[in-house]
Design a protein around this motif. Structure first.
Motif, PDB file in Angstrom:
ATOM      1  N   VAL A   1       0.850  -1.200   0.000  1.00 50.33           N
ATOM      2  CA  VAL A   1       0.000   0.000   0.000  1.00 50.33           C
ATOM      3  C   VAL A   1       0.885   1.249   0.000  1.00 50.33           C
ATOM      4  CG1 VAL A   1      -1.613   1.355   1.412  1.00 50.33           C
ATOM      5  CG2 VAL A   1      -1.987  -1.097   1.082  1.00 50.33           C
ATOM      6  N   ILE A   2       1.912   1.238   0.838  1.00 54.77           N
ATOM      7  CA  ILE A   2       2.810   2.390   0.955  1.00 54.77           C
ATOM      8  C   ILE A   2       3.555   2.636  -0.349  1.00 54.77           C
ATOM      9  CG2 ILE A   2       4.885   3.266   2.109  1.00 54.77           C
ATOM     10  CD1 ILE A   2       3.823   1.749   4.651  1.00 54.77           C
ATOM     11  N   VAL A   3       4.081   1.575  -0.947  1.00 54.04           N
ATOM     12  CA  VAL A   3       4.814   1.712  -2.208  1.00 54.04           C
ATOM     13  C   VAL A   3       3.902   2.275  -3.293  1.00 54.04           C
ATOM     14  CG1 VAL A   3       5.892   0.373  -4.069  1.00 54.04           C
ATOM     15  CG2 VAL A   3       6.613   0.025  -1.711  1.00 54.04           C
ATOM     16  N   ALA A   4       2.661   1.814  -3.347  1.00 53.80           N
ATOM     17  CA  ALA A   4       1.721   2.333  -4.345  1.00 53.80           C
ATOM     18  C   ALA A   4       1.457   3.827  -4.130  1.00 53.80           C
ATOM     19  CB  ALA A   4       0.415   1.547  -4.295  1.00 53.80           C
ATOM     20  N   ALA A   5       1.245   4.222  -2.871  1.00 49.51           N
ATOM     21  CA  ALA A   5       0.967   5.631  -2.572  1.00 49.51           C
ATOM     22  C   ALA A   5       2.177   6.514  -2.853  1.00 49.51           C
ATOM     23  CB  ALA A   5       0.524   5.783  -1.123  1.00 49.51           C
ATOM     24  N   LEU A   6       3.361   6.079  -2.425  1.00 49.36           N
ATOM     25  CA  LEU A   6       4.564   6.869  -2.675  1.00 49.36           C
ATOM     26  C   LEU A   6       4.919   6.870  -4.158  1.00 49.36           C
ATOM     27  CD1 LEU A   6       6.776   6.007   0.432  1.00 49.36           C
ATOM     28  CD2 LEU A   6       5.346   8.022   0.039  1.00 49.36           C
ATOM     29  N   GLY A   7       4.612   5.791  -4.852  1.00 52.62           N
ATOM     30  CA  GLY A   7       4.809   5.765  -6.306  1.00 52.62           C
ATOM     31  C   GLY A   7       3.948   6.813  -6.987  1.00 52.62           C
ATOM     32  N   TYR A   8       2.702   6.936  -6.538  1.00 51.23           N
ATOM     33  CA  TYR A   8       1.811   7.972  -7.077  1.00 51.23           C
ATOM     34  C   TYR A   8       2.377   9.359  -6.781  1.00 51.23           C
ATOM     35  CZ  TYR A   8      -2.365  10.561  -8.282  1.00 51.23           C
ATOM     36  OH  TYR A   8      -3.237  11.448  -8.865  1.00 51.23           O
ATOM     37  N   PHE A   9       2.846   9.537  -5.560  1.00 51.94           N
ATOM     38  CA  PHE A   9       3.392  10.831  -5.143  1.00 51.94           C
ATOM     39  C   PHE A   9       4.572  11.257  -6.014  1.00 51.94           C
ATOM     40  CE2 PHE A   9       6.519  12.965  -2.221  1.00 51.94           C
ATOM     41  CZ  PHE A   9       5.900  14.198  -2.199  1.00 51.94           C
ATOM     42  N   ILE A  10       5.460  10.335  -6.336  1.00 50.39           N
ATOM     43  CA  ILE A  10       6.654  10.732  -7.097  1.00 50.39           C
ATOM     44  C   ILE A  10       6.471  10.622  -8.606  1.00 50.39           C
ATOM     45  CG2 ILE A  10       8.194  10.176  -5.197  1.00 50.39           C
ATOM     46  CD1 ILE A  10       9.149   7.744  -6.764  1.00 50.39           C
ATOM     47  N   SER A  11       5.387  10.003  -9.042  1.00 48.56           N
ATOM     48  CA  SER A  11       5.163   9.862 -10.477  1.00 48.56           C
ATOM     49  C   SER A  11       4.954  11.233 -11.125  1.00 48.56           C
ATOM     50  CB  SER A  11       3.928   8.997 -10.734  1.00 48.56           C
ATOM     51  OG  SER A  11       3.663   8.936 -12.129  1.00 48.56           O
ATOM     52  N   PRO A  12       5.605  11.455 -12.259  1.00 45.93           N
ATOM     53  CA  PRO A  12       5.386  12.731 -12.959  1.00 45.93           C
ATOM     54  C   PRO A  12       4.022  12.796 -13.641  1.00 45.93           C
ATOM     55  CG  PRO A  12       6.882  11.340 -14.207  1.00 45.93           C
ATOM     56  CD  PRO A  12       6.597  10.623 -12.915  1.00 45.93           C
ATOM     57  N   ILE A  13       3.362  11.655 -13.768  1.00 45.92           N
ATOM     58  CA  ILE A  13       2.057  11.599 -14.424  1.00 45.92           C
ATOM     59  C   ILE A  13       1.034  11.164 -13.391  1.00 45.92           C
ATOM     60  CG2 ILE A  13       0.707  10.500 -16.235  1.00 45.92           C
ATOM     61  CD1 ILE A  13       3.428   9.973 -17.647  1.00 45.92           C
ATOM     62  N   ASP A  14       0.144  12.070 -13.015  1.00 50.00           N
ATOM     63  CA  ASP A  14      -0.941  11.715 -12.110  1.00 50.00           C
ATOM     64  C   ASP A  14      -2.193  12.478 -12.501  1.00 50.00           C
ATOM     65  OD1 ASP A  14      -0.389  14.237 -10.969  1.00 50.00           O
ATOM     66  OD2 ASP A  14       0.540  13.406  -9.206  1.00 50.00           O
ATOM     67  N   VAL A  15      -3.252  12.340 -11.749  1.00 46.97           N
ATOM     68  CA  VAL A  15      -4.552  12.890 -12.118  1.00 46.97           C
ATOM     69  C   VAL A  15      -4.516  14.407 -12.251  1.00 46.97           C
ATOM     70  CG1 VAL A  15      -6.971  13.097 -11.417  1.00 46.97           C
ATOM     71  CG2 VAL A  15      -5.764  10.937 -11.115  1.00 46.97           C
ATOM     72  N   VAL A  16      -3.945  15.092 -11.269  1.00 47.77           N
ATOM     73  CA  VAL A  16      -3.833  16.551 -11.314  1.00 47.77           C
ATOM     74  C   VAL A  16      -2.343  16.886 -11.365  1.00 47.77           C
ATOM     75  CG1 VAL A  16      -4.344  18.718 -10.133  1.00 47.77           C
ATOM     76  CG2 VAL A  16      -5.941  16.811  -9.952  1.00 47.77           C
ATOM     77  N   PRO A  17      -1.875  17.491 -12.464  1.00 48.39           N
ATOM     78  CA  PRO A  17      -0.446  17.788 -12.574  1.00 48.39           C
ATOM     79  C   PRO A  17       0.047  18.656 -11.414  1.00 48.39           C
ATOM     80  CG  PRO A  17      -1.560  18.135 -14.670  1.00 48.39           C
ATOM     81  CD  PRO A  17      -2.628  17.893 -13.634  1.00 48.39           C
ATOM     82  N   ASP A  18       1.201  18.277 -10.867  1.00 49.86           N
ATOM     83  CA  ASP A  18       1.741  18.949  -9.686  1.00 49.86           C
ATOM     84  C   ASP A  18       2.122  20.404  -9.934  1.00 49.86           C
ATOM     85  OD1 ASP A  18       1.380  16.600  -8.299  1.00 49.86           O
ATOM     86  OD2 ASP A  18       3.458  15.955  -8.501  1.00 49.86           O
ATOM     87  N   PHE A  19       2.337  20.789 -11.171  1.00 52.17           N
ATOM     88  CA  PHE A  19       2.751  22.166 -11.437  1.00 52.17           C
ATOM     89  C   PHE A  19       1.602  23.169 -11.356  1.00 52.17           C
ATOM     90  CE2 PHE A  19       1.763  20.401 -15.619  1.00 52.17           C
ATOM     91  CZ  PHE A  19       0.912  21.364 -16.136  1.00 52.17           C
ATOM     92  N   LEU A  20       0.363  22.692 -11.245  1.00 54.03           N
ATOM     93  CA  LEU A  20      -0.770  23.611 -11.128  1.00 54.03           C
ATOM     94  C   LEU A  20      -0.795  24.234  -9.734  1.00 54.03           C
ATOM     95  CD1 LEU A  20      -3.582  21.558 -12.887  1.00 54.03           C
ATOM     96  CD2 LEU A  20      -2.370  23.547 -13.778  1.00 54.03           C
TER      97      LEU A  20
END
Length: 113
Positions: A54-73
């Motif tokens: 569960v932790i690896v999946a969540a942290l993977g989402y956190f560091i992924s450059p591609i996610d639901v809402v782009p981090d640069f917004l």
């Protein structure tokens, strides 16, 4: 609640620390605190394999450059990351000990104070 494991392959320790180093201030103290709690729970030998997944999946989402809402917004860029981390912390809360919280707080203090 189930955590989507799609982003688990995106997790790696170097990527985690790079994301924190580059985006900690933009992500905010609360998000970074949750990420650190999950990171230190992942390192704990007392955390079972299912919780580590569960932790690896969540942290993977956190560091992924591609996610639901782009981090640069501005403002909303990390809202989805926060939601994923909150869900993961809620799922594995039993394994986030006071010692893990203290270690996360110490690391957080070095980053924000």
């Amino acid at each position: 609640m189930s955590i989507d494991t799609t982003y688990a392959p995106d997790y790696n320790e170097a990527g985690f620390w790079a994301k924190l180093a580059n985006f900690a201030l933009a992500a905010g103290r609360d998000l970074v605190d949750l990420a650190l709690q999950l990171y230190y729970a992942l390192q704990s030998p007392a955390t079972p394999v299912w919780a580590k997944a569960v932790i690896v999946a969540a942290l993977g989402y956190f560091i992924s450059p591609i996610d639901v809402v782009p981090d640069f917004l501005p403002v909303v860029g990390y809202a989805d990351d926060l939601g994923v981390l909150v869900a993961a912390v809620g799922t594995v809360a039993t394994y986030i000990t006071p010692e893990i919280k203290a270690e996360a707080a110490e690391t957080l203090g070095r980053s924000f104070d």
